[in-house]
Each structure stands twice: as structure tokens, then as C-alpha cells.
Scaffold this active site. Sequence first.
Site, short mmCIF file in Angstrom:
data_model
loop_
_atom_site.label_atom_id
_atom_site.label_comp_id
_atom_site.label_asym_id
_atom_site.label_seq_id
_atom_site.Cartn_x
_atom_site.Cartn_y
_atom_site.Cartn_z
N ASP A 88 -20.38 3.16 30.38
CA ASP A 88 -19.22 3.47 29.66
C ASP A 88 -19.63 2.69 28.31
O ASP A 88 -19.71 1.64 27.95
CB ASP A 88 -17.97 2.66 30.24
CG ASP A 88 -16.84 2.55 29.20
OD1 ASP A 88 -16.99 3.28 28.20
OD2 ASP A 88 -15.74 2.04 29.51
N CYS B 257 -5.98 -3.11 28.32
CA CYS B 257 -6.36 -2.05 29.41
C CYS B 257 -7.38 -2.64 30.48
O CYS B 257 -8.47 -1.87 30.72
CB CYS B 257 -6.58 -0.88 28.66
SG CYS B 257 -5.56 0.01 27.81
N LYS C 232 -13.65 6.18 18.51
CA LYS C 232 -14.17 4.72 18.35
C LYS C 232 -15.45 4.86 17.30
O LYS C 232 -15.71 3.88 16.75
CB LYS C 232 -14.30 4.26 19.38
CG LYS C 232 -13.10 3.90 20.53
CD LYS C 232 -13.39 2.75 21.49
CE LYS C 232 -12.27 3.22 22.57
NZ LYS C 232 -10.96 2.17 22.21
N HIS D 257 -12.94 -1.74 31.61
CA HIS D 257 -11.79 -1.11 31.03
C HIS D 257 -11.28 -0.13 32.38
O HIS D 257 -11.82 0.26 33.15
CB HIS D 257 -12.16 -0.12 29.86
CG HIS D 257 -10.76 0.46 29.28
ND1 HIS D 257 -10.11 1.77 29.71
CD2 HIS D 257 -10.29 0.23 27.98
CE1 HIS D 257 -9.18 1.84 28.88
NE2 HIS D 257 -9.27 1.18 28.04
N GLN E 20 -17.24 1.18 23.64
CA GLN E 20 -17.18 0.13 22.59
C GLN E 20 -18.84 0.20 21.92
O GLN E 20 -18.83 -0.11 20.62
CB GLN E 20 -17.06 -1.14 23.17
CG GLN E 20 -15.56 -1.34 23.44
CD GLN E 20 -14.61 -1.19 22.42
OE1 GLN E 20 -15.08 -1.50 21.23
NE2 GLN E 20 -13.47 -0.53 22.60
C1 LIG Z 1 -14.82 -0.33 27.15
C2 LIG Z 1 -13.86 0.72 26.90
N1 LIG Z 1 -14.07 1.86 27.71
C3 LIG Z 1 -13.16 3.14 27.64
C4 LIG Z 1 -12.25 3.25 27.01
C5 LIG Z 1 -11.26 4.20 26.92
O1 LIG Z 1 -11.24 4.91 25.53
P1 LIG Z 1 -10.33 6.25 25.65
O2 LIG Z 1 -8.89 5.57 25.43
O3 LIG Z 1 -10.73 6.68 24.20
O4 LIG Z 1 -10.68 7.06 26.66
C6 LIG Z 1 -12.14 1.94 25.88
C7 LIG Z 1 -10.82 2.09 24.92
O5 LIG Z 1 -10.57 1.04 24.45
C8 LIG Z 1 -12.73 0.86 25.90
O6 LIG Z 1 -12.74 -0.07 25.22
#
Ligand SMILES: Cc1ncc(COP(=O)(O)O)c(C=O)c1O
Length: 411
Positions: A204, A368, A230, A127, A207
Amino acid sequence: MKNEAAFDVERIRQDFPILSTQMHGKPLVYLDNAATTQKPQPVIDTLVKYYTEQNANIHRSPHLLAEKATRAYEEARVKVKNFLNAADAHEIIFIRNATEGVNLVASTYGRANVGEGDEIIVSTMEHHCNIVPWQMLCEEKGATLKVIPINDAGELLMDEFDKLLSPRTKIVAIVHMSNVLGTINPVEDIIAKAHAQGVPVLIDAAQSAYHMTIDVQKMDADFLVLSGHKLYGPTGIGVLYGKTRLLDAMPPYQGGGDMIDTVTFEKTTYNELPYKFEAGTPHIEGAAGLGAAVDYITGIGMDAIAAYEHELMEYGTQVIGDVDGLTIIGTAANKASVFSFTLEDIHPLEIGTLLDREGIAIRTGQHCAHPVLKRLGVPSTARASLGMYNTRAEIDVFVDGLRKVQKFFGK
Ligand SMILES: Cc1ncc(COP(=O)(O)O)c(C=O)c1O
């Protein structure tokens, strides 16, 4: 279907008031869980309770209300610590979201440890939040971002990772589960390999955290980030987990109230963990709500959720895959709960807009994650993503919706 019966998805659905609403006069079929999940009543009740019975600032005033607010906030920290099996509650830093977690680590640990000529390893399927902060750090320090490639199914090429790891590597930052492909990466293997070279790893888990059990000690992650929204919790609250040894050695992220021990104009000393990284009044009710979300998930059991979602995904893979002209993007052997797809030459935005008229919520676009789509040669996709409350019946409605989309376009 044994698991579905034991899991009692219909009872779970009753806990999520939004799931019985209608969109455009049709029952909501919410398949945009990778963007954010819906909230169960106990989370909503916790937020209401906070503002009706507990609201005050924390760690400051001597009155009972402040004590109640502080307790709500700190008890949530302990719940998250247990949820992730961290060794100590002070390893749980409350932040805004996963994005802020990566930025925190890049601008504290990163600034202190990455220099000219050093390297940072990420993967093709990150992401943007696990790419851009590292890129900014590399620009500032004259370091280089190295990228683990993937195969056409959307799996990491681990041999290439082995080649990228070198004495110049200062940190590896890797997504546990891809929001585009659903791929679950072999993070324990990656961490073991990086540690063998003395390199720390950030995971990270934005998900993965709501689909599978995460044990930071078993995984041996050095840092792990996730977003509360999430995880069936509120927006605006997230978690950075870090090992005590690393967090202790890191400079603070932001300066201000609560993160200090003593302040004079000559010199400021910093508070102990976790407060060193929590400057200013935090999202107190958000933390309490996240604690309630964690209680809710634990009450059902993450393993039961994972087993149910796995069955649902297998069913979805079969019936969605049967739609003529539909291509699933992301076919890793180890994947969870995400269907990215293209449907003939119909633009994903048109698919999403037409499905919305049927009450079906999906996401479309680039998620993203521009680099992974570029690698797979698709400009954008439509994406249906599952949560614990989705059902086979909803997948059937979704598949019917796809056929209506095709009919609309005369396919
Ligand atoms: C794999 C992953 N990492 C990080 C994020 C970022 O999350 P946030 O926008 O809540 O910071 C997302 C958001 O869709 C994601 O899917």
C-alpha cells in the site's frame, strides 16, 4: 537550509493556486496532506484542456476526438509506468483509488488463491482499506488474518513477521508508509522474506508515493496500490501495479464494456492486460491529470522533494516536540512527514477546530486506522502532515497555533 534554497519552495508554492487563498481571513496553512494533497496548475490545466479540447470516449470511435482522448489516457499510463519503473505499461491498471486496488486484488487474486485454513498477513498499522477487504475474504473462505505487531515507537516487529510466515500464508499485504505514524516499513526486506517462501506481497503505497521514489522492480513488489489525489493529482483515479504473470492469471474484477474480447450468451472471453481490469468508461481526465501530476513531480525530482521534506520534518520534530504537554505519536527511526500528536487532555477535535480559525488545516480523529491507535492506547490524535510545498514558516505558525489552543484552555 541549502536544500530549501536549491529546492525553491516559494516558486513551487506559486504553482499551487489554493495555497494563496485565505481561510477565516487568515492565509491557508495546509497541513492535511496525508488526507489529500493540493493540485499544481499543470494538473488543473490538464483537466480544463481535456474538457475543452479532448473529451470523447476512448478505445471505441473512429474519430479524431476519440483518438485524442485515448491518447491522453494511454500516455498517462506510460507516465505512471515510468514513474514506478514498471516493466510494462500493461502492468498499470487505472482504478479509482488505493482502496479499490486492495479490493481488486482481494476479490480476484484472493478469491482464486486463498482457501480454508489459509492465512493472510497484514500489520497493526494498516489503513482500514488494507484490513477490511482481507477480512471479508477470510470470512468468505474460512481463512485467517494474521497481524504483525509493532513496538511503542510504531515500528514493525520483524522477528514476529518471521514467525507468522508459514506454508499457510497466501499473501502479505503491508503499508509502505503509515498515515498515522509516518513509519516507513522495510518493504524490500518483507518482500524478500515472503518471496523466499513463495508468497506474493501487496504494498500500500498511498502515503509513500508522494514522499519517496518508488521502483516496483527494485522493490520486487507483486502488487502495489496508490491514489492519484494524494500524489498531487485528481480524485477518483488510482493505480494498481501488478506483475504481468500474476495479472494474466487472475480472473477479471468487474464485467462490462472494454474488458472483453468476445461476448456471446454462451461464453465471454476477456481482453488482454490492462483492459481486462478496466470495465466500463474509466476516469479519462483523471488519468490525464495524474499523468500531469507525475510529470510535475518528476520535473522537480522526487529525491529533491524527499530531501526537502526530510529537513522540514526534522525541524518540525524539534519545534513541535518543544511544545509543553505535547506527545508525538509515532517516533520510528525511519519515518516521513507526519506528526500525529496529543496535547495534554485537550480533545483533538477541539485542537483541529481552533487551529482552523487560524487558517491551519489539520486532521483529527482515528485516521481510518482504529487498530493502531488501540495498540498505542490513544483514542484519537491530531495530525499535521507535510507536502512538498510546506515551509518552516508554516510550521512556526502551526506551533504558535498550538500555543493559542493551550492558552484558550487555560494551560
Ligand atoms: C496508508 C493509506 N492507505 C490507503 C489509503 C486509502 O486511500 P483512498 O481513500 O484514496 O483509497 C489511505 C488514505 O488515507 C492511506 O493513508
